[in-house]
Scaffold this motif. Structure first.
Motif, PDB file in Angstrom:
ATOM      1  N   PRO A  58     -61.288  22.257  65.098  1.00 42.15           N
ATOM      2  CA  PRO A  58     -60.957  21.263  66.132  1.00 42.15           C
ATOM      3  C   PRO A  58     -59.677  20.451  65.871  1.00 42.15           C
ATOM      4  O   PRO A  58     -59.191  19.807  66.801  1.00 42.15           O
ATOM      5  CB  PRO A  58     -62.192  20.360  66.172  1.00 42.15           C
ATOM      6  CG  PRO A  58     -63.076  20.756  65.052  1.00 42.15           C
ATOM      7  CD  PRO A  58     -62.647  22.081  64.562  1.00 42.15           C
ATOM      8  N   TRP A  59     -59.158  20.491  64.660  1.00 42.24           N
ATOM      9  CA  TRP A  59     -57.910  19.770  64.395  1.00 42.24           C
ATOM     10  C   TRP A  59     -56.676  20.607  64.746  1.00 42.24           C
ATOM     11  O   TRP A  59     -55.550  20.138  64.610  1.00 42.24           O
ATOM     12  CB  TRP A  59     -57.825  19.373  62.905  1.00 42.24           C
ATOM     13  CG  TRP A  59     -57.710  20.569  62.016  1.00 42.24           C
ATOM     14  CD1 TRP A  59     -56.572  21.150  61.561  1.00 42.24           C
ATOM     15  CD2 TRP A  59     -58.787  21.373  61.535  1.00 42.24           C
ATOM     16  NE1 TRP A  59     -56.863  22.269  60.830  1.00 42.24           N
ATOM     17  CE2 TRP A  59     -58.210  22.418  60.788  1.00 42.24           C
ATOM     18  CE3 TRP A  59     -60.189  21.308  61.656  1.00 42.24           C
ATOM     19  CZ2 TRP A  59     -58.991  23.397  60.178  1.00 42.24           C
ATOM     20  CZ3 TRP A  59     -60.952  22.280  61.041  1.00 42.24           C
ATOM     21  CH2 TRP A  59     -60.364  23.301  60.316  1.00 42.24           C
ATOM     22  N   THR A  60     -56.883  21.858  65.185  1.00 48.28           N
ATOM     23  CA  THR A  60     -55.743  22.757  65.410  1.00 48.28           C
ATOM     24  C   THR A  60     -55.278  22.745  66.861  1.00 48.28           C
ATOM     25  O   THR A  60     -56.013  22.373  67.765  1.00 48.28           O
ATOM     26  CB  THR A  60     -56.080  24.214  65.026  1.00 48.28           C
ATOM     27  OG1 THR A  60     -57.135  24.695  65.876  1.00 48.28           O
ATOM     28  CG2 THR A  60     -56.514  24.327  63.580  1.00 48.28           C
ATOM     29  N   THR A  61     -54.042  23.151  67.022  1.00 46.23           N
ATOM     30  CA  THR A  61     -53.416  23.259  68.336  1.00 46.23           C
ATOM     31  C   THR A  61     -53.067  24.721  68.577  1.00 46.23           C
ATOM     32  O   THR A  61     -52.655  25.419  67.653  1.00 46.23           O
ATOM     33  CB  THR A  61     -52.122  22.410  68.361  1.00 46.23           C
ATOM     34  OG1 THR A  61     -52.466  21.063  68.061  1.00 46.23           O
ATOM     35  CG2 THR A  61     -51.443  22.466  69.721  1.00 46.23           C
ATOM     36  N   PRO A 116     -60.909  20.930  56.159  1.00 50.48           N
ATOM     37  CA  PRO A 116     -60.086  21.667  57.122  1.00 50.48           C
ATOM     38  C   PRO A 116     -58.979  22.512  56.489  1.00 50.48           C
ATOM     39  O   PRO A 116     -57.819  22.440  56.897  1.00 50.48           O
ATOM     40  CB  PRO A 116     -59.522  20.561  58.025  1.00 50.48           C
ATOM     41  CG  PRO A 116     -59.535  19.336  57.191  1.00 50.48           C
ATOM     42  CD  PRO A 116     -60.673  19.477  56.213  1.00 50.48           C
ATOM     43  N   VAL A 117     -59.347  23.270  55.495  1.00 42.14           N
ATOM     44  CA  VAL A 117     -58.472  24.316  54.946  1.00 42.14           C
ATOM     45  C   VAL A 117     -59.334  25.544  54.673  1.00 42.14           C
ATOM     46  O   VAL A 117     -60.563  25.472  54.680  1.00 42.14           O
ATOM     47  CB  VAL A 117     -57.781  23.911  53.614  1.00 42.14           C
ATOM     48  CG1 VAL A 117     -56.712  22.852  53.827  1.00 42.14           C
ATOM     49  CG2 VAL A 117     -58.803  23.477  52.583  1.00 42.14           C
ATOM     50  N   GLY A 118     -58.655  26.659  54.435  1.00 41.93           N
ATOM     51  CA  GLY A 118     -59.357  27.872  54.061  1.00 41.93           C
ATOM     52  C   GLY A 118     -59.008  28.275  52.640  1.00 41.93           C
ATOM     53  O   GLY A 118     -58.122  27.689  52.011  1.00 41.93           O
ATOM     54  N   VAL A 131     -57.331  13.839  58.691  1.00 43.35           N
ATOM     55  CA  VAL A 131     -57.529  15.010  59.548  1.00 43.35           C
ATOM     56  C   VAL A 131     -59.009  15.095  59.881  1.00 43.35           C
ATOM     57  O   VAL A 131     -59.850  15.196  58.992  1.00 43.35           O
ATOM     58  CB  VAL A 131     -57.065  16.304  58.853  1.00 43.35           C
ATOM     59  CG1 VAL A 131     -57.303  17.509  59.760  1.00 43.35           C
ATOM     60  CG2 VAL A 131     -55.603  16.206  58.474  1.00 43.35           C
ATOM     61  N   SER A 132     -59.320  15.033  61.148  1.00 40.30           N
ATOM     62  CA  SER A 132     -60.725  14.996  61.551  1.00 40.30           C
ATOM     63  C   SER A 132     -61.221  16.389  61.875  1.00 40.30           C
ATOM     64  O   SER A 132     -60.521  17.193  62.481  1.00 40.30           O
ATOM     65  CB  SER A 132     -60.874  14.066  62.763  1.00 40.30           C
ATOM     66  OG  SER A 132     -61.575  14.701  63.784  1.00 40.30           O
ATOM     67  N   THR A 133     -62.429  16.701  61.460  1.00 40.93           N
ATOM     68  CA  THR A 133     -62.955  18.048  61.691  1.00 40.93           C
ATOM     69  C   THR A 133     -64.194  18.064  62.572  1.00 40.93           C
ATOM     70  O   THR A 133     -64.484  19.080  63.186  1.00 40.93           O
ATOM     71  CB  THR A 133     -63.332  18.728  60.367  1.00 40.93           C
ATOM     72  OG1 THR A 133     -64.532  18.129  59.876  1.00 40.93           O
ATOM     73  CG2 THR A 133     -62.240  18.589  59.336  1.00 40.93           C
ATOM     74  N   VAL A 173     -50.088  22.563  56.195  1.00 43.14           N
ATOM     75  CA  VAL A 173     -50.205  23.402  57.395  1.00 43.14           C
ATOM     76  C   VAL A 173     -51.330  22.877  58.281  1.00 43.14           C
ATOM     77  O   VAL A 173     -51.179  22.773  59.512  1.00 43.14           O
ATOM     78  CB  VAL A 173     -50.435  24.880  56.996  1.00 43.14           C
ATOM     79  CG1 VAL A 173     -50.724  25.743  58.220  1.00 43.14           C
ATOM     80  CG2 VAL A 173     -49.225  25.416  56.225  1.00 43.14           C
ATOM     81  N   SER A 174     -52.452  22.507  57.668  1.00 47.62           N
ATOM     82  CA  SER A 174     -53.578  21.977  58.463  1.00 47.62           C
ATOM     83  C   SER A 174     -53.224  20.630  59.084  1.00 47.62           C
ATOM     84  O   SER A 174     -53.590  20.352  60.233  1.00 47.62           O
ATOM     85  CB  SER A 174     -54.831  21.864  57.594  1.00 47.62           C
ATOM     86  OG  SER A 174     -55.346  23.145  57.290  1.00 47.62           O
ATOM     87  N   ILE A 175     -52.521  19.793  58.338  1.00 45.82           N
ATOM     88  CA  ILE A 175     -52.131  18.481  58.875  1.00 45.82           C
ATOM     89  C   ILE A 175     -51.240  18.646  60.110  1.00 45.82           C
ATOM     90  O   ILE A 175     -51.293  17.846  61.049  1.00 45.82           O
ATOM     91  CB  ILE A 175     -51.434  17.643  57.771  1.00 45.82           C
ATOM     92  CG1 ILE A 175     -52.482  17.193  56.741  1.00 45.82           C
ATOM     93  CG2 ILE A 175     -50.689  16.442  58.357  1.00 45.82           C
ATOM     94  CD1 ILE A 175     -51.903  16.613  55.463  1.00 45.82           C
ATOM     95  N   ALA A 176     -50.448  19.738  60.131  1.00 47.95           N
ATOM     96  CA  ALA A 176     -49.584  20.001  61.288  1.00 47.95           C
ATOM     97  C   ALA A 176     -50.329  20.692  62.425  1.00 47.95           C
ATOM     98  O   ALA A 176     -49.703  21.151  63.387  1.00 47.95           O
ATOM     99  CB  ALA A 176     -48.394  20.843  60.843  1.00 47.95           C
ATOM    100  N   GLY A 177     -51.644  20.789  62.315  1.00 44.81           N
ATOM    101  CA  GLY A 177     -52.405  21.388  63.413  1.00 44.81           C
ATOM    102  C   GLY A 177     -52.586  22.882  63.289  1.00 44.81           C
ATOM    103  O   GLY A 177     -52.961  23.557  64.257  1.00 44.81           O
TER     104      GLY A 177
END
Lengths: 357, 357
Positions: B10-13, B76-78, B68-70, B34-38
């Motif tokens: 949900p934090w991604t664009t 929110p990383v892999g 970063v909200s999930t 990378v996650s912080i940037a969506g």
């Protein structure tokens, strides 16, 4: 220079779809069918112009009948030459006849970039600048060289997924097309005398998705080869065509090599090129160390067996095709292929189908 | 299964941009940026989990700080694993701790497809189905196998233009992605128990044009590796990074081979894989017949020389990178890279820049 690629070929519809000048396979019937469908078909003369006059004459008859209008006094097809071997003076004698002047020539594989200049100058002069110069390149370096030596109207940027001949070592169009466009654009911007060519992407494109992708990469046109192997109008043995229809997973089942040329006796290519074809017993035996003489003997036996030489695990006959072979599923008319690829690409580019993004 | 790829993170664009789990290089700082940037950043654990707990802990700290909200109780990383070598039970012990549960694991290179099932089942159980299963494949055959054995949430379809490890022989994404999507879709449509995965394209994509092309090919997301070698947050020697920035024309200047692994002593990969890297003196000497012992001696001397081991004609150190290397022109933050690629892709897909068609 025209403001759009299709403007230079007034019977075409954007995005421009062309068929590769596949030697022996892309003759008058295939090339004209592509042009009749609003693309630009290329006759594959290769290094041998012995049938060029008759193929142009056949093309003229078909196109006159189909009433393809050009406004520009050219025959609305192109001709592709392997300029390491094709004889320039004799070629110009044919192409300069008013009834023969083609819309474009496609030049590939010079022994030295000077040959690109000789051919481009010769064709431009012979056609009073009516025939456009397309040059096929396989790397950024070759693209810059071709631009400097011959100022082409079109650069065909061929990725390593392409079937048949290309660079022995190379990149796919995913990186090759944008990097080439950037480098050539930089060069043309810094040169007062070299207009920016148009870019046509080739290699691994079998249908609308690949064609749309190529446009996103920055190309203005698309070239397909492998897909047209399954056109009704291709000059191709049924064993070869059936082998194309059967194959899937082209990254695993095709390979770029020089062994297929060697077995066919096509040994005059400059160094640095290889042909991608279906990986078969000829290749496997070569890799396993079978001598050329023994491999050639088996190959010649397969030739004598006709279409069976393409069948089963023991298939040995050369089956040039690209990694997009698995997307070729049925025989269709070249007109239908051309229209389908163009329409599907346009739909994707207009944003319709990306539903699950 | 979610109706869109980004809905599961949900934090991604959209379109979702991910960074490849590059072993040694993609650590907490790169993955979180990378996650912080969506996007979705992957930590490259590879086959060695000795620093996994500490990298996850670092990631948690950075992501908490960045807020970063999930919504979904995952980090929110892999994390990416080479499952021919990574120890499953010990990995699950780390990943199952509530504070560690990653948004996704990325599985690659099993010795047998059963390993994909063991890992997918194990991770799903350990995370109460919170962690999504991404599986990297390099052919249509592997994609079908992975789908049958492990029903992945995401298939990462990697073309041969990719840097680092991939199939020794393969296709570019131009043909591989659409053929894989068709084959997996057919399989899932005929299977009542296997939902259709999402598709992420990898290999040769360095910027917006390649990313837009991948979406046209049918992918829902994009993975970049080589481009992130020039991210501020990558863990990379400056000699390696400078070599990436200098290189151009990646089809000619990179090569897929096993020699780089051998010289580094990474010899446990299953057969059928090779690593693409900048073509350097180690490769040229290997091809010219230099013995492994002598080549290794020169390699070790280059290692001892530090960043100089990447410099000039005599550069010998392994420089894994893809054919898109020539499109990597400057060092940027991973956040800026992620946003630029996503925004440029979106602009192209909305039809803006194809001006000369």
């Amino acid at each position: 220079m025209a403001s759009s690629l299709t403007a230079a070929y007034p019977w075409t519809t954007s995005p421009l779809i062309s068929c590769a000048p596949m030697r022996l396979i892309a003759n008058a019937s295939l090339a004209t069918a592509v042009s009749i469908a609003g693309g630009l078909g290329f006759i594959g003369a290769g290094s041998d112009i012995s049938t060029l006059s008759s193929e142009l004459s056949k093309s003229r008859d078909i196109l006159n009948k189909a009433k393809v209008s050009t406004n520009t006094g050219v025959l609305p097809v192109g001709v592709g030459f392997l300029i390491w071997g094709a004889p320039l003076a004799d070629t110009l004698a044919i192409l300069s006849k008013p009834e023969n002047i083609p819309a474009a020539v496609w030049l590939f594989a010079p022994r030295h970039p000077n040959q690109l200049k000789d051919w481009a100058d010769g064709v431009r002069k012979a056609s009073s600048n009516k025939t456009k110069i397309w040059i096929q390149v396989t790397s950024v370096r070759e693209a810059l060289e071709a631009t400097k030596f011959a100022s082409p109207d079109v650069l065909v940027v061929q990725g390593t997924d392409a079937g048949g001949h290309g660079a022995a070592q190379g990149a796919g169009i995913i990186s090759l097309v944008p990097e080439t466009i950037d480098a050539v654009t930089d060069y043309c911007n810094s040169s007062s005398s070299t207009p920016l060519p148009f870019f046509v992407a080739a290699g691994g494109i079998s249908e609308g998705r690949g064609a749309a992708a190529a446009i996103c990469l920055g190309a203005q046109g698309i070239c397909l080869g492998t897909r047209y192997l399954a056109a009704n109008e291709a000059t191709i043995a049924s064993g070869y065509r059936d082998a194309v229809l059967r194959a899937s997973d082209g990254g695993s089942t095709t390979i770029r090599s020089s062994v297929y040329d060697q077995l066919r006796g096509t040994t005059e290519w400059p160094t640095g090129y290889g042909g991608r074809g279906v990986l078969n017993a000829s290749y496997r035996d070569h890799e396993a160390g079978l001598s050329f003489e023994d491999n050639k003997k088996l190959y010649d036996e397969a030739v004598a067996s006709g279409d069976k030489g393409w069948e089963g695990d023991k298939a040995r006959l050369t089956t040039y095709a690209g990694t997009g072979i698995g997307l070729v599923k049925s025989v269709m008319s070249a007109e239908a292929i051309t229209r389908e690829v163009r329409n599907d690409a346009s739909k994707i580019l207009s944003g319709a189908p990306v539903s699950r993004l």
